[in-house]
Design a protein around this motif. Structure first.
Motif, short mmCIF file in Angstrom:
data_model
loop_
_atom_site.label_atom_id
_atom_site.label_comp_id
_atom_site.label_asym_id
_atom_site.label_seq_id
_atom_site.Cartn_x
_atom_site.Cartn_y
_atom_site.Cartn_z
N ASP A 1 0.82 -1.21 0.00
CA ASP A 1 0.00 0.00 0.00
C ASP A 1 0.86 1.26 0.00
O ASP A 1 0.58 2.21 -0.73
N HIS B 1 -7.64 0.68 -5.91
CA HIS B 1 -8.83 0.67 -5.07
C HIS B 1 -10.07 1.21 -5.76
O HIS B 1 -11.09 1.41 -5.11
N ARG C 1 -3.40 -5.58 -7.05
CA ARG C 1 -3.96 -6.07 -5.79
C ARG C 1 -3.29 -7.36 -5.35
O ARG C 1 -3.70 -7.99 -4.38
N TYR D 1 -2.06 3.37 -6.04
CA TYR D 1 -2.92 2.99 -4.91
C TYR D 1 -4.38 3.31 -5.21
O TYR D 1 -5.26 2.46 -5.05
N LYS D 2 -4.64 4.53 -5.67
CA LYS D 2 -6.03 4.92 -5.96
C LYS D 2 -6.61 4.05 -7.08
O LYS D 2 -7.77 3.67 -7.05
#
Length: 427
Positions: free
Chosen positions: A172, A207, A229, A203-204
């Motif tokens: 992360d 997610h 991921r 990261y964004k």
DNA sequence: TCTGGGGTCCTAGGACCC
DNA sequence: TCTGGGGTCCTAGGACCC
């Protein structure tokens, strides 16, 4: 887990193997025609010279005389690459050669520390045996291994050339520091689109709701997201698996207007392609020829066209491929235009032992095959193109410029085990 | 003056079929 | 006025990679 080995500044490192005086200096390797920068030493990167920088713009960054410029020698790089890959192949399982300077593999242990120690030794071994510095990253997926290998290469605190990305918290943190454009599989277009939606880090992106990624983009992009991921879903085609198409093309050293001179290039490209095809023991179902003008010249009328010919029977015969390439060429060549680039591509490749012979061609096919074997045998024996088809005897007015070639020394000839022919440098 | 050379995969849309 | 629906195959073009 997957590992990725990545050679540092590969082409520059290869040149340094033969010329240690290049160490510590800003060095760039130039593309065909000495057109633009395709490899940079760390010192050249510090000067701010970007990848792909046109050679004539080097002066915008620095005094060009401070930078060593070298014409690319792909035969040499390819040979060094084989040496590195064969060392890797003997040390790890499931090696997937992804490009001339990169390969994925499965890490041998479940335990992170043991993998780290093993791979650090491997980095040293490659450097000691071949002279090229490499970096290795490992992680649960190839995309994450790629990010890890970049860190291994760039972060000076990492002294043994190995970095791993395994713990979720660590992943992360690293992803939130990775710009979206640096993600493997996110090119210019996608990066711009994602940035427009406020997605500026890996990261964004990781997610975002997957359904949204799928709907907005494609399965390919969704796969990339799953990889970030930690899911393993990139199917890499190792280069050891046969090619599906092959192309030989060049930008000419200058614009050509004479039909004969362009045709000369087409014959040469078709011959080179046919030979590569036979090296791979494949045959092609179709041949495509293309020509185009110089899109950087506003003062000349621009013309570009291509033509694909389907063969009656798949073939790898030089005569057949040259013939069809020329038929295609004759249908697209227009007088009165200036040509700067041309190429020949074959596709629909299949193994040559599976050819379905057209009854009308079978006798001819056998004869051509024997002839090609004889020619290849002679050329291989003398390490050169001793025997060629008659049409390829022009003056090669299309030849690219390579004014920064390092001297093709005896050392190099011994090293590569072949005569190095700068006129005929296939990749 | 001068701007590389390869590859792969996916998708959309048209042709064609029943 | 009404003018099917579903499937496959092929191609061109776009996106990505090094």
């Amino acid at each position: 887990m997957y590992g990725l080995i990545d050679c540092n500044n590969f082409f520059v490192s290869c040149e340094r193997v033969f010329n240690p005086s290049l160490n510590g200096r800003p060095v760039v390797v130039l593309s065909n025609n000495d057109g633009c920068v395709i490899a940079r030493s760390n010192e050249a990167k510090v000067l701010g010279i970007p990848m792909g920088c046109p050679a004539f713009q080097l002066k915008d960054y620095t005094d060009p005389s401070q930078v060593v410029q070298l014409s690319a020698r792909h035969i040499v790089y390819s040979d060094i690459s084989h040496r590195i890959m064969s060392i890797m192949g003997s040390e790890v399982e499931g090696l997937e050669v992804y490009s001339v300077d990169e390969a994925f593999f499965r890490t041998p242990y479940d335990d992170v520390e043991r993998n780290h120690a093993f791979l650090a030794r491997l980095v040293k071994k490659v450097h000691r045996y071949v002279g090229v510095p490499v970096s290795i990253g490992f992680a649960p997926s190839r995309s994450l291994a790629k990010i890890a290998s970049h860190i291994a290469k760039k972060d000076r605190r990492i002294t043994d050339g190995v970095y791993w990305l395994v713990r979720p918290e660590a992943i992360d943190i690293i992803l939130s520091r990775t710009p979206i454009a640096d993600v493997w599989g996110i090119g210019q277009r996608l990066a711009a689109s994602l940035l427009g939606r406020g997605i500026d880090t890996a990261y964004k992106f990781a997610h975002m709701p997957s359904g949204m990624v799928r709907a907005l983009y494609s399965v390919v992009v969704e796969r990339t997201q799953r990889e970030l991921r930690g899911e393993d879903c990139q199917q890499i085609n190792p280069v050891t698996i046969a090619h599906k198409s092959l192309m030989t093309s060049r930008t000419f050293g200058r614009v050509l207007t004479d039909r004969r001179q362009v045709q000369d290039a087409i014959v040469h490209f078709a011959q080179a392609t046919a030979r590569r095809l036979r090296d791979e023991h494949q045959v092609a179902a179709s041949v495509m020829t293309y020509v185009r003008g110089d899109h950087f010249r506003d003062d000349l009328p621009y013309y570009s066209n291509s033509c694909e010919m389907r063969l009656r029977t798949p073939s790898s015969s030089t005569m057949t491929l040259v013939h069809y390439a020329l038929v295609a060429f004759n249908s697209i060549f227009r007088e009165g235009f200036a040509y700067r680039k041309a190429g020949v591509m074959v596709s629909g490749l299949t193994p040559d032992n599976m050819v379905q012979l057209n009854v009308w061609d079978s006798e001819d096919h056998g004869k051509q095959r024997s002839l090609m074997q004889a020619i290849d045998g002679i050329n291989q024996r003398y390490n050169a193109n001793v025997v060629q088809l008659a049409p390829d005897v022009g003056d090669h007015s299309w030849s690219p410029n390579q004014s920064h070639l390092a001297p093709s020394s005896q050392t190099l000839r011994i090293y590569t085990g072949q005569i190095f022919d700068t006129d005929d440098a296939p990749i």
